[in-house]
Design a protein around this motif. Structure first.
Motif, PDB file in Angstrom:
ATOM      1  N   LEU A  21      -0.617  -5.880  -1.253  1.00 34.44           N
ATOM      2  CA  LEU A  21      -0.768  -4.645  -0.486  1.00 34.44           C
ATOM      3  C   LEU A  21      -2.240  -4.347  -0.233  1.00 34.44           C
ATOM      4  O   LEU A  21      -2.612  -3.892   0.848  1.00 34.44           O
ATOM      5  CB  LEU A  21      -0.099  -3.484  -1.233  1.00 34.44           C
ATOM      6  N   PHE A  22      -3.087  -4.625  -1.232  1.00 34.81           N
ATOM      7  CA  PHE A  22      -4.536  -4.485  -1.061  1.00 34.81           C
ATOM      8  C   PHE A  22      -4.987  -5.325   0.142  1.00 34.81           C
ATOM      9  O   PHE A  22      -5.785  -4.875   0.962  1.00 34.81           O
ATOM     10  CB  PHE A  22      -5.240  -4.952  -2.342  1.00 34.81           C
ATOM     11  N   GLY A  23      -4.454  -6.536   0.244  1.00 29.39           N
ATOM     12  CA  GLY A  23      -4.793  -7.418   1.354  1.00 29.39           C
ATOM     13  C   GLY A  23      -4.349  -6.861   2.697  1.00 29.39           C
ATOM     14  O   GLY A  23      -5.080  -6.954   3.686  1.00 29.39           O
ATOM     15  N   LEU A  24      -3.170  -6.255   2.729  1.00 32.20           N
ATOM     16  CA  LEU A  24      -2.704  -5.637   3.980  1.00 32.20           C
ATOM     17  C   LEU A  24      -3.603  -4.468   4.372  1.00 32.20           C
ATOM     18  O   LEU A  24      -3.929  -4.305   5.550  1.00 32.20           O
ATOM     19  CB  LEU A  24      -1.258  -5.170   3.831  1.00 32.20           C
ATOM     20  N   PHE A  25      -4.001  -3.667   3.382  1.00 30.14           N
ATOM     21  CA  PHE A  25      -4.928  -2.567   3.655  1.00 30.14           C
ATOM     22  C   PHE A  25      -6.268  -3.097   4.156  1.00 30.14           C
ATOM     23  O   PHE A  25      -6.887  -2.516   5.039  1.00 30.14           O
ATOM     24  CB  PHE A  25      -5.144  -1.706   2.409  1.00 30.14           C
ATOM     25  N   TYR A  26      -6.714  -4.205   3.585  1.00 34.94           N
ATOM     26  CA  TYR A  26      -7.974  -4.821   4.011  1.00 34.94           C
ATOM     27  C   TYR A  26      -7.867  -5.316   5.463  1.00 34.94           C
ATOM     28  O   TYR A  26      -8.763  -5.073   6.277  1.00 34.94           O
ATOM     29  CB  TYR A  26      -8.327  -5.973   3.070  1.00 34.94           C
ATOM     30  N   LEU A  27      -6.769  -5.983   5.781  1.00 32.40           N
ATOM     31  CA  LEU A  27      -6.578  -6.495   7.141  1.00 32.40           C
ATOM     32  C   LEU A  27      -6.459  -5.363   8.163  1.00 32.40           C
ATOM     33  O   LEU A  27      -6.829  -5.534   9.333  1.00 32.40           O
ATOM     34  CB  LEU A  27      -5.336  -7.386   7.206  1.00 32.40           C
ATOM     35  N   ALA A  28      -5.970  -4.208   7.714  1.00 35.44           N
ATOM     36  CA  ALA A  28      -5.851  -3.045   8.602  1.00 35.44           C
ATOM     37  C   ALA A  28      -7.135  -2.222   8.635  1.00 35.44           C
ATOM     38  O   ALA A  28      -7.153  -1.138   9.217  1.00 35.44           O
ATOM     39  CB  ALA A  28      -4.685  -2.176   8.150  1.00 35.44           C
ATOM     40  N   ASP A  29      -8.193  -2.724   8.019  1.00 34.51           N
ATOM     41  CA  ASP A  29      -9.491  -2.039   7.942  1.00 34.51           C
ATOM     42  C   ASP A  29      -9.410  -0.684   7.240  1.00 34.51           C
ATOM     43  O   ASP A  29     -10.187   0.216   7.527  1.00 34.51           O
ATOM     44  CB  ASP A  29     -10.119  -1.867   9.326  1.00 34.51           C
ATOM     45  N   ILE A  30      -8.475  -0.556   6.307  1.00 36.12           N
ATOM     46  CA  ILE A  30      -8.376   0.665   5.508  1.00 36.12           C
ATOM     47  C   ILE A  30      -9.284   0.553   4.283  1.00 36.12           C
ATOM     48  O   ILE A  30      -9.868   1.541   3.845  1.00 36.12           O
ATOM     49  CB  ILE A  30      -6.911   0.923   5.098  1.00 36.12           C
TER      50      ILE A  30
END
Length: 141
Positions: A21-30
């Protein structure tokens, strides 16, 4: 053996659910930092993500103690709430101040979400490892 399974499930949940989930947040620039931080951390110089997973594994023990006799929605809700609140509170109130990291409100929200995913992921992986919640045995008067 069940406690070893709880540790392993929580260790893996850190790598799969929390960091995923951290990776998804990173990819979404969050989030500004990438997941799976391999920077060595003290005192042993192990990669930060493995240190995080070790501590996640330890957190899996009290999580399993809380949910092992719960079934249905209460099992999953306790996994979510304990995962969200326990590790996040310790990180924000103890670990970050010790490391000199200033806590921002967005960090709290992110911690609650990431650690909640970890809690549910731990319970899910416990099922994959064959552990099933069992209701408490009835007591006799």
């Amino acid at each position: 053996m069940i406690w070893l399974k709880a540790f392993i499930a929580a260790f893996l949940a850190t790598l799969i659910f929390h960091q995923g989930l951290f990776g998804l947040f990173y990819l979404a620039d969050i989030l500004p930092n990438a997941p799976y931080n391999m920077t060595p951390t003290g005192p042993l110089g192990v990669p930060s993500v493995l240190s995080l997973a070790f501590w996640g594994g330890l957190w899996g023990l009290p999580l399993w103690a809380l949910v092992r006799r719960r079934t249905g929605v209460s099992h999953w809700l306790i996994s979510l709430v304990f995962g969200a609140v326990g590790p996040t509170a310790v990180a924000m109130l103890v670990v970050f101040p010790l490391k000199g990291i200033e806590v921002a409100p967005l960090m709290v929200v992110g911690g609650l979400i990431l650690n909640g995913a970890w809690g549910v992921g731990t319970s899910l992986l416990m099922r994959v490892l064959g552990a099933r919640p069992s209701p408490a045995a009835p007591t006799t008067a």
